[in-house]
Design an enzyme around this catalytic site. Structure first.
Site, PDB file in Angstrom:
ATOM      1  N   TRP A 100       0.941  -1.214   0.200  1.00  0.00           N
ATOM      2  CA  TRP A 100      -0.149   0.120   0.185  1.00  0.00           C
ATOM      3  C   TRP A 100       0.946   1.179   0.276  1.00  0.00           C
ATOM      4  CZ3 TRP A 100      -4.210  -1.186  -1.987  1.00  0.00           C
ATOM      5  CH2 TRP A 100      -5.069  -2.484  -1.517  1.00  0.00           C
ATOM      6  N   ASP A 167      -1.747   6.672   6.080  1.00  0.00           N
ATOM      7  CA  ASP A 167      -2.945   5.768   5.530  1.00  0.00           C
ATOM      8  C   ASP A 167      -2.960   4.800   6.985  1.00  0.00           C
ATOM      9  OD1 ASP A 167      -4.299   3.697   4.620  1.00  0.00           O
ATOM     10  OD2 ASP A 167      -2.918   3.184   3.112  1.00  0.00           O
ATOM     11  N   LYS A 191     -12.754  -1.728   6.912  1.00  0.00           N
ATOM     12  CA  LYS A 191     -11.777  -2.548   7.731  1.00  0.00           C
ATOM     13  C   LYS A 191     -11.765  -1.792   9.210  1.00  0.00           C
ATOM     14  CE  LYS A 191      -8.540  -3.191   4.106  1.00  0.00           C
ATOM     15  NZ  LYS A 191      -7.725  -2.602   3.402  1.00  0.00           N
TER      16      LYS A 191
HETATM   17  C1  LIG Z   1      -7.311  -2.121   2.315  1.00  0.00           C
HETATM   18  C2  LIG Z   1      -6.100  -1.179   2.291  1.00  0.00           C
HETATM   19  C3  LIG Z   1      -6.070  -0.016   1.291  1.00  0.00           C
HETATM   20  C4  LIG Z   1      -6.723  -0.043   0.274  1.00  0.00           C
HETATM   21  O1  LIG Z   1      -8.043   0.422   0.582  1.00  0.00           O
HETATM   22  P1  LIG Z   1      -9.329   0.826  -0.795  1.00  0.00           P
HETATM   23  O2  LIG Z   1     -10.348   1.449   0.147  1.00  0.00           O
HETATM   24  O3  LIG Z   1      -9.572  -0.417  -1.207  1.00  0.00           O
HETATM   25  O4  LIG Z   1      -8.655   1.773  -1.843  1.00  0.00           O
HETATM   26  C5  LIG Z   1      -4.903   1.050   1.426  1.00  0.00           C
HETATM   27  N1  LIG Z   1      -4.086   0.737   2.444  1.00  0.00           N
HETATM   28  C6  LIG Z   1      -4.288  -0.102   3.443  1.00  0.00           C
HETATM   29  C7  LIG Z   1      -3.317   0.056   4.835  1.00  0.00           C
HETATM   30  C8  LIG Z   1      -5.380  -1.158   3.300  1.00  0.00           C
HETATM   31  O5  LIG Z   1      -5.320  -1.931   4.282  1.00  0.00           O
END
Ligand SMILES: *Cc1c(COP(=O)(O)O)cnc(C)c1O
Length: 354
Positions: A100, A167, A191
């Site tokens: 990511w 993030d 999540k």
């Molecule tokens: C799942 C995830 C993403 C991607 O998220 P989307 O909402 O599908 O774009 C980005 N960064 C991390 C750390 C993730 O776990």
């Protein structure tokens, strides 16, 4: 009964699913579905307002920050962060700790220069780099708090001379953070917040408005702040279910309580991984994630049979990401410790039989 260890979209509390389905049929006794009322109706504005105020309350968001529910997932934030914060010709600092993080920095390169201040790609991202420095003239520093795929987590955030953009998609609301240490936090909802479709952004107002490029309205944090997350039609269902989930979290006692539960779940599982001679963790011990527990078997030929045994006990979503292999158990907020115990039992039973 199923024990859902899936990485995302992922488990949410059963009572949230029940309330969500009730809201689809008859929202707050209006005789209408949450899916058919206007997003400008007072009933929906109240949903958005309460969701935003619960984010502020649960995370102790200080004044001077805006909370937004946007769309496009964390992946759109990879670009939006740079588009809004990185002036052309300037450099942003990135910590490369996994897939990511790599995607985030690749998007930033479209808008300016990227300085990878540290990376753990030399060891397939099985640790968190430390002792790097963040140049003072960076536009911002970007990091990923939990590396969902590789199973590492930043247990401490570096002191940064520039705003930190983080993030937090896979560990927001799982542990206490000090929002004041960050310039911008973002997370896809699916999540720990709610269903896919909404993206949470918490941004310090004073870091905005400093780049000269033209930013399309939908991608401009300022437009979204002025529109109070309703510049266009927001993802009403996702925001509604996020609200239900945040209420659930508050009723449990908030972050302090869930953090303890999450630590207990992770500790139980890592203890078994370390004890059981058939299994081993894939990351350095000090950087192990409390949300995404990655492990493999000493003998990879056993993996298929173990997966089958775990599935027979109701454990789903434990197959590891292809870039690590083995297994990954995601221990998000709604996963009860009893589910972790079922997985541990499967590991112990497999050891007895082999
Ligand atoms: C799942 C995830 C993403 C991607 O998220 P989307 O909402 O599908 O774009 C980005 N960064 C991390 C750390 C993730 O776990």
């Amino acid at each position: 009964m199923k024990h859902n260890f899936g990485a995302g979209p992922c488990i949410l509390p059963q009572e949230v699913f029940k309330q969500a389905s009730q809201g689809v049929l008859n929202f707050n006794d209006t005789g209408l579905s949450i899916l058919e009322i206007s997003h400008r109706a007072p009933e929906f504005i109240a949903v958005m307002d309460e969701a935003i105020s619960l984010v502020k309350e649960l995370l102790n968001v200080p004044t001077g920050y805006s909370v937004l529910f946007l769309q496009g997932g964390a992946s759109l934030q990879f670009a939006m962060v740079a588009m809004n914060l990185l002036e052309e010709g300037q450099t942003a600092a990135y910590l490369e700790t996994g897939m990511w993080a790599k995607k985030a920095l690749a998007e930033a390169k479209i808008f300016g220069n990227v300085n990878v201040v540290a990376s753990s790609k030399d060891a397939n991202f099985n640790y968190i780099p430390k002792n790097y420095s963040i140049p003072k003239d960076s536009a911002y520093f970007h990091c990923t708090s939990n590396n969902t795929i590789f199973g590492t987590q930043l247990h401490n955030f570096p002191a940064s001379p520039v705003p930190v953009a983080c993030d937090m998609s896979s560990d927001i609301f799982s542990r206490s953070i000090n929002v004041a240490d960050f310039g911008l936090i973002y997370a896809g909802a699916q999540k720990n917040i709610g269903p896919a479709g909404a993206t949470l952004v918490i941004v310090k107002d004073e870091i905005l408005g400093k780049v000269t490029r033209q930013i399309p309205s939908m991608l401009n944090y300022k437009t979204q702040i002025e529109g109070e997350s309703m510049y266009n039609t927001p993802p009403v269902f996702s925001v509604f279910v996020s609200l239900l989930n945040l209420r659930w979290l508050k009723s449990k006692g908030g972050i302090a309580v869930i953090e303890q539960e999450n630590e207990a779940k992770a500790k139980a599982l890592y203890t078994e991984i370390d004890r059981n001679p058939l299994f081993k963790g894939t990351t350095t011990v000090e950087d192990r994630s409390n949300m995404s527990v990655c492990f493999v078997m000493e003998n990879p030929d056993h993996e298929k049979a173990f997966l089958k045994l775990a599935e027979d006990k109701g454990c789903v979503g434990i197959k590891g990401h292809r870039s690590v292999g083995g297994f990954r158990a995601s221990l998000y907020n709604a996963l009860p410790i009893t589910s972790v115990h079922v997985l541990i039992e499967a590991m112990q039973e497999f050891q007895e039989k082999n």
